[in-house]
Design a protein around this motif. Structure first.
Motif, PDB file in Angstrom:
ATOM      1  N   ALA A 133       6.013   8.905 -26.520  1.00 60.20           N
ATOM      2  CA  ALA A 133       5.224   8.685 -27.741  1.00 60.20           C
ATOM      3  C   ALA A 133       5.436   7.279 -28.269  1.00 60.20           C
ATOM      4  O   ALA A 133       4.492   6.631 -28.761  1.00 60.20           O
ATOM      5  CB  ALA A 133       5.609   9.722 -28.799  1.00 60.20           C
ATOM      6  N   ALA A 134       6.672   6.760 -28.178  1.00 56.42           N
ATOM      7  CA  ALA A 134       6.950   5.397 -28.648  1.00 56.42           C
ATOM      8  C   ALA A 134       6.185   4.371 -27.814  1.00 56.42           C
ATOM      9  O   ALA A 134       5.606   3.414 -28.354  1.00 56.42           O
ATOM     10  CB  ALA A 134       8.453   5.125 -28.584  1.00 56.42           C
ATOM     11  N   VAL A 135       6.190   4.569 -26.488  1.00 58.50           N
ATOM     12  CA  VAL A 135       5.453   3.656 -25.616  1.00 58.50           C
ATOM     13  C   VAL A 135       3.980   3.651 -25.978  1.00 58.50           C
ATOM     14  O   VAL A 135       3.345   2.591 -26.104  1.00 58.50           O
ATOM     15  CB  VAL A 135       5.640   4.045 -24.132  1.00 58.50           C
ATOM     16  CG1 VAL A 135       4.738   3.187 -23.249  1.00 58.50           C
ATOM     17  CG2 VAL A 135       7.086   3.884 -23.717  1.00 58.50           C
ATOM     18  N   GLU A 136       3.400   4.839 -26.147  1.00 63.59           N
ATOM     19  CA  GLU A 136       1.974   4.940 -26.481  1.00 63.59           C
ATOM     20  C   GLU A 136       1.674   4.301 -27.824  1.00 63.59           C
ATOM     21  O   GLU A 136       0.636   3.646 -27.999  1.00 63.59           O
ATOM     22  CB  GLU A 136       1.561   6.405 -26.480  1.00 63.59           C
ATOM     23  CG  GLU A 136       1.598   7.042 -25.096  1.00 63.59           C
ATOM     24  CD  GLU A 136       1.350   8.539 -25.144  1.00 63.59           C
ATOM     25  OE1 GLU A 136       1.229   9.088 -26.281  1.00 63.59           O
ATOM     26  OE2 GLU A 136       1.290   9.170 -24.075  1.00 63.59           O
ATOM     27  N   GLN A 137       2.594   4.443 -28.797  1.00 64.27           N
ATOM     28  CA  GLN A 137       2.372   3.859 -30.117  1.00 64.27           C
ATOM     29  C   GLN A 137       2.432   2.338 -30.057  1.00 64.27           C
ATOM     30  O   GLN A 137       1.625   1.642 -30.671  1.00 64.27           O
ATOM     31  CB  GLN A 137       3.425   4.379 -31.107  1.00 64.27           C
ATOM     32  CG  GLN A 137       3.226   3.896 -32.538  1.00 64.27           C
ATOM     33  CD  GLN A 137       1.899   4.337 -33.125  1.00 64.27           C
ATOM     34  OE1 GLN A 137       1.398   5.413 -32.822  1.00 64.27           O
ATOM     35  NE2 GLN A 137       1.306   3.505 -33.980  1.00 64.27           N
ATOM     36  N   TYR A 138       3.402   1.797 -29.298  1.00 65.34           N
ATOM     37  CA  TYR A 138       3.466   0.337 -29.114  1.00 65.34           C
ATOM     38  C   TYR A 138       2.177  -0.189 -28.486  1.00 65.34           C
ATOM     39  O   TYR A 138       1.657  -1.249 -28.870  1.00 65.34           O
ATOM     40  CB  TYR A 138       4.657  -0.042 -28.244  1.00 65.34           C
ATOM     41  CG  TYR A 138       5.973  -0.149 -28.998  1.00 65.34           C
ATOM     42  CD1 TYR A 138       6.131  -1.106 -30.002  1.00 65.34           C
ATOM     43  CD2 TYR A 138       7.039   0.692 -28.692  1.00 65.34           C
ATOM     44  CE1 TYR A 138       7.336  -1.202 -30.685  1.00 65.34           C
ATOM     45  CE2 TYR A 138       8.237   0.591 -29.375  1.00 65.34           C
ATOM     46  CZ  TYR A 138       8.390  -0.355 -30.375  1.00 65.34           C
ATOM     47  OH  TYR A 138       9.573  -0.461 -31.059  1.00 65.34           O
ATOM     48  N   GLU A 139       1.662   0.522 -27.507  1.00 65.86           N
ATOM     49  CA  GLU A 139       0.429   0.092 -26.833  1.00 65.86           C
ATOM     50  C   GLU A 139      -0.751   0.104 -27.795  1.00 65.86           C
ATOM     51  O   GLU A 139      -1.565  -0.814 -27.824  1.00 65.86           O
ATOM     52  CB  GLU A 139       0.151   0.999 -25.640  1.00 65.86           C
ATOM     53  CG  GLU A 139       1.120   0.781 -24.479  1.00 65.86           C
ATOM     54  CD  GLU A 139       0.874   1.741 -23.333  1.00 65.86           C
ATOM     55  OE1 GLU A 139       0.200   2.781 -23.561  1.00 65.86           O
ATOM     56  OE2 GLU A 139       1.338   1.473 -22.209  1.00 65.86           O
ATOM     57  N   ARG A 140      -0.863   1.161 -28.607  1.00 63.20           N
ATOM     58  CA  ARG A 140      -1.964   1.260 -29.581  1.00 63.20           C
ATOM     59  C   ARG A 140      -1.899   0.119 -30.593  1.00 63.20           C
ATOM     60  O   ARG A 140      -2.900  -0.533 -30.893  1.00 63.20           O
ATOM     61  CB  ARG A 140      -1.928   2.609 -30.296  1.00 63.20           C
ATOM     62  CG  ARG A 140      -2.536   3.753 -29.527  1.00 63.20           C
ATOM     63  CD  ARG A 140      -2.784   4.941 -30.436  1.00 63.20           C
ATOM     64  NE  ARG A 140      -1.537   5.460 -30.978  1.00 63.20           N
ATOM     65  CZ  ARG A 140      -0.781   6.413 -30.396  1.00 63.20           C
ATOM     66  NH1 ARG A 140      -1.160   6.916 -29.219  1.00 63.20           N
ATOM     67  NH2 ARG A 140       0.326   6.841 -30.955  1.00 63.20           N
ATOM     68  N   GLU A 141      -0.700  -0.112 -31.124  1.00 59.58           N
ATOM     69  CA  GLU A 141      -0.558  -1.142 -32.143  1.00 59.58           C
ATOM     70  C   GLU A 141      -0.817  -2.539 -31.565  1.00 59.58           C
ATOM     71  O   GLU A 141      -1.380  -3.399 -32.242  1.00 59.58           O
ATOM     72  CB  GLU A 141       0.843  -1.075 -32.755  1.00 59.58           C
ATOM     73  CG  GLU A 141       1.050   0.171 -33.598  1.00 59.58           C
ATOM     74  CD  GLU A 141       2.405   0.181 -34.292  1.00 59.58           C
ATOM     75  OE1 GLU A 141       3.121  -0.845 -34.208  1.00 59.58           O
ATOM     76  OE2 GLU A 141       2.731   1.200 -34.929  1.00 59.58           O
ATOM     77  N   SER A 142      -0.403  -2.737 -30.309  1.00 60.79           N
ATOM     78  CA  SER A 142      -0.645  -4.040 -29.694  1.00 60.79           C
ATOM     79  C   SER A 142      -2.133  -4.276 -29.511  1.00 60.79           C
ATOM     80  O   SER A 142      -2.637  -5.383 -29.750  1.00 60.79           O
ATOM     81  CB  SER A 142       0.074  -4.126 -28.355  1.00 60.79           C
ATOM     82  OG  SER A 142      -0.526  -3.257 -27.402  1.00 60.79           O
ATOM     83  N   ILE A 143      -2.854  -3.257 -29.095  1.00 61.66           N
ATOM     84  CA  ILE A 143      -4.305  -3.381 -28.921  1.00 61.66           C
ATOM     85  C   ILE A 143      -4.978  -3.677 -30.252  1.00 61.66           C
ATOM     86  O   ILE A 143      -5.878  -4.513 -30.355  1.00 61.66           O
ATOM     87  CB  ILE A 143      -4.877  -2.096 -28.288  1.00 61.66           C
ATOM     88  CG1 ILE A 143      -4.382  -1.967 -26.838  1.00 61.66           C
ATOM     89  CG2 ILE A 143      -6.402  -2.111 -28.319  1.00 61.66           C
ATOM     90  CD1 ILE A 143      -4.745  -0.649 -26.182  1.00 61.66           C
ATOM     91  N   GLU A 144      -4.515  -3.000 -31.330  1.00 68.85           N
ATOM     92  CA  GLU A 144      -5.092  -3.229 -32.657  1.00 68.85           C
ATOM     93  C   GLU A 144      -4.811  -4.653 -33.155  1.00 68.85           C
ATOM     94  O   GLU A 144      -5.699  -5.319 -33.700  1.00 68.85           O
ATOM     95  CB  GLU A 144      -4.521  -2.208 -33.645  1.00 68.85           C
ATOM     96  CG  GLU A 144      -4.995  -0.779 -33.385  1.00 68.85           C
ATOM     97  CD  GLU A 144      -4.289   0.221 -34.288  1.00 68.85           C
ATOM     98  OE1 GLU A 144      -3.430  -0.211 -35.093  1.00 68.85           O
ATOM     99  OE2 GLU A 144      -4.614   1.425 -34.186  1.00 68.85           O
ATOM    100  N   LYS A 145      -3.567  -5.122 -32.970  1.00 63.00           N
ATOM    101  CA  LYS A 145      -3.221  -6.471 -33.423  1.00 63.00           C
ATOM    102  C   LYS A 145      -4.026  -7.529 -32.674  1.00 63.00           C
ATOM    103  O   LYS A 145      -4.568  -8.467 -33.277  1.00 63.00           O
ATOM    104  CB  LYS A 145      -1.729  -6.719 -33.222  1.00 63.00           C
ATOM    105  CG  LYS A 145      -0.845  -5.950 -34.193  1.00 63.00           C
ATOM    106  CD  LYS A 145       0.624  -6.229 -33.901  1.00 63.00           C
ATOM    107  CE  LYS A 145       1.523  -5.448 -34.856  1.00 63.00           C
ATOM    108  NZ  LYS A 145       2.962  -5.671 -34.564  1.00 63.00           N
ATOM    109  N   ILE A 146      -4.083  -7.379 -31.363  1.00 61.03           N
ATOM    110  CA  ILE A 146      -4.842  -8.347 -30.563  1.00 61.03           C
ATOM    111  C   ILE A 146      -6.318  -8.291 -30.918  1.00 61.03           C
ATOM    112  O   ILE A 146      -7.008  -9.316 -30.975  1.00 61.03           O
ATOM    113  CB  ILE A 146      -4.618  -8.075 -29.058  1.00 61.03           C
ATOM    114  CG1 ILE A 146      -3.167  -8.380 -28.692  1.00 61.03           C
ATOM    115  CG2 ILE A 146      -5.567  -8.912 -28.205  1.00 61.03           C
ATOM    116  CD1 ILE A 146      -2.779  -7.987 -27.289  1.00 61.03           C
ATOM    117  N   GLY A 147      -6.806  -7.066 -31.177  1.00 62.64           N
ATOM    118  CA  GLY A 147      -8.205  -6.923 -31.579  1.00 62.64           C
ATOM    119  C   GLY A 147      -8.499  -7.648 -32.877  1.00 62.64           C
ATOM    120  O   GLY A 147      -9.540  -8.302 -33.015  1.00 62.64           O
TER     121      GLY A 147
END
Length: 396
Positions: A178-192
């Motif tokens: 879950a932590a890995v998936e959350q880091y990935e989601r947040e990174s996509i949002e920040k880059i977006g």
């Protein structure tokens, strides 16, 4: 003609204006470009940081499995290599965990809010995930297992620590996932978000360039064109009378003369001079003299044909080039102009001032230069002056 001339002479040198506008425009584009550079740099930095975070959080899953596997191997076989690999996995796991929470811990030391999102804070410190607590428990259990004396193969299965085995499966592994998936989601949002800022700046740059083209460079080009027109006007026209100056007259007349020679068409020169112009300046002042020259120029222009060339040679002397005109016709034209000027007051203020002109006519001989034809016309003018003024004389 006078209005256009005044408009042109009012145009100032646009060098300072151009420098200011051009520098300002480049500065705006440069600032926007610098902002774009920093946004792109932030995107790259964010991608790098995000990749590092996602990589470390992803390693935690693998390290938990690795530590469990080598701990079991050590318990069952007593292999020092397995023990070292298990210890290494635990140390790496703790190091990754500290790195993932470094900004959080630093912020808390400074009394600031954690930079972690609510979702990540919940995963690390709240039930049911409690990754921070579970990593500490898992590391402790593995360390305890590695500190014990290895068992014999006969009773290995009974001695294996079921606790860290269960943790290595679920819910610890699920929390790490879950932590890995959350880091990935947040990174996509920040880059977006950064890419959106980048796109907005790009649109602003394009709009700025378009607006500068419409409201900066277009007026600047128009001003340059006006200044160029002014320079061209001053190079070809007499500033007082608005007629062609000497230089422009000779350029145009020479060109016409060559064309007429090829066609074998006649042409004539007429020289006009204001009678007693010095007396006008002496009696009424040079300002009145200037007005006389200006008004006389308008009277001369009013009597010309479309293809005739009129110029002020200087002072009170005017020259007229008549293409496709014999000397007989030139005499008629010159006398018509002389009478017209005599019949019209050319200065009106407190009183009417009448002036007369004398003129000399010469035919343009195809075997002679333009200068020689003008000299003959000048001789005719001198003869008209000598004969009493206010008349036209022809010199063959």
């Amino acid at each position: 003609m006078n209005n256009n001339r005044n408009d042109l002479t009012d145009i100032q040198n646009p060098q300072r204006f151009m420098t200011f506008v051009y520098t300002g425009s480049l500065a705006i584009i440069a600032i926007l470009s610098i902002i774009t550079h920093f946004v792109l740099d932030s995107v790259i930095e964010q991608q790098s940081q995000t990749g590092n975070l996602v990589n470390k959080s992803g390693q935690q899953r693998m390290l938990s499995q690795r530590a469990s596997m080598f701990a079991i191997e050590y318990e069952s076989s007593g292999s020092k290599g397995a023990k070292e690999l298990a210890e290494s996995a635990i140390l790496q796991m703790k190091s990754n965990h500290a790195a993932l929470l470094s900004e959080h811990d630093e912020a808390l030391k400074k009394g600031l809010d954690s930079p972690l999102s609510d979702e990540l804070l919940s995963l690390y410190f709240e039930s049911p995930a409690q990754i921070d607590k579970q990593i500490d428990t898992f590391s402790r259990l593995i360390s305890q297992s590695l500190e014990q004396v290895p068992t014999t193969p006969e009773n290995t299965s009974e001695q294996v620590h079921q606790e860290f085995l269960m943790m290595a499966r679920a819910p610890f592994l699920d929390a790490l996932n879950a932590a890995v998936e959350q880091y990935e989601r947040e990174s996509i949002e920040k880059i977006g978000r950064l890419r959106l800022v980048q796109q907005v700046i790009l649109v602003v740059v394009i709009l700025t360039i378009l607006l500068e083209a419409l409201f900066v460079f277009r007026p600047m080009v128009a001003r340059i064109s006006q200044f160029a027109a002014r320079l061209q006007y001053e190079a070809n026209y007499d500033h007082l009378s608005g007629l062609y100056n000497r230089r422009a007259f000779f350029r145009i007349a020479e060109k016409l003369l060559q064309s007429l020679r090829r066609k074998e068409k006649p042409c004539s020169i007429v020289l006009f001079d204001i009678d007693r112009f010095k007396a006008i300046n002496d009696n009424y002042g040079h300002d009145v003299g200037d007005i006389v020259i200006q008004n006389l120029a308008q009277l001369l222009k009013a009597q010309l044909r479309k293809h005739d060339i009129l110029s002020r040679l200087g002072g009170e002397e005017f020259i007229l080039f008549l293409p496709e005109t014999s000397h007989q016709e030139a005499m008629l034209v010159a006398n018509k102009i002389r009478i017209y000027i005599e019949d019209n007051a050319i200065y009106r203020d407190t009183q009417d001032l009448k002036v007369t002109v004398s003129g000399g006519v010469a035919n343009c001989d195809f075997n002679e230069s333009l200068d020689k034809s003008i000299k003959k016309a000048d001789e005719g003018l001198y003869k008209a002056k000598s004969n009493g003024r206010n008349q036209i004389c022809y010199i063959s």
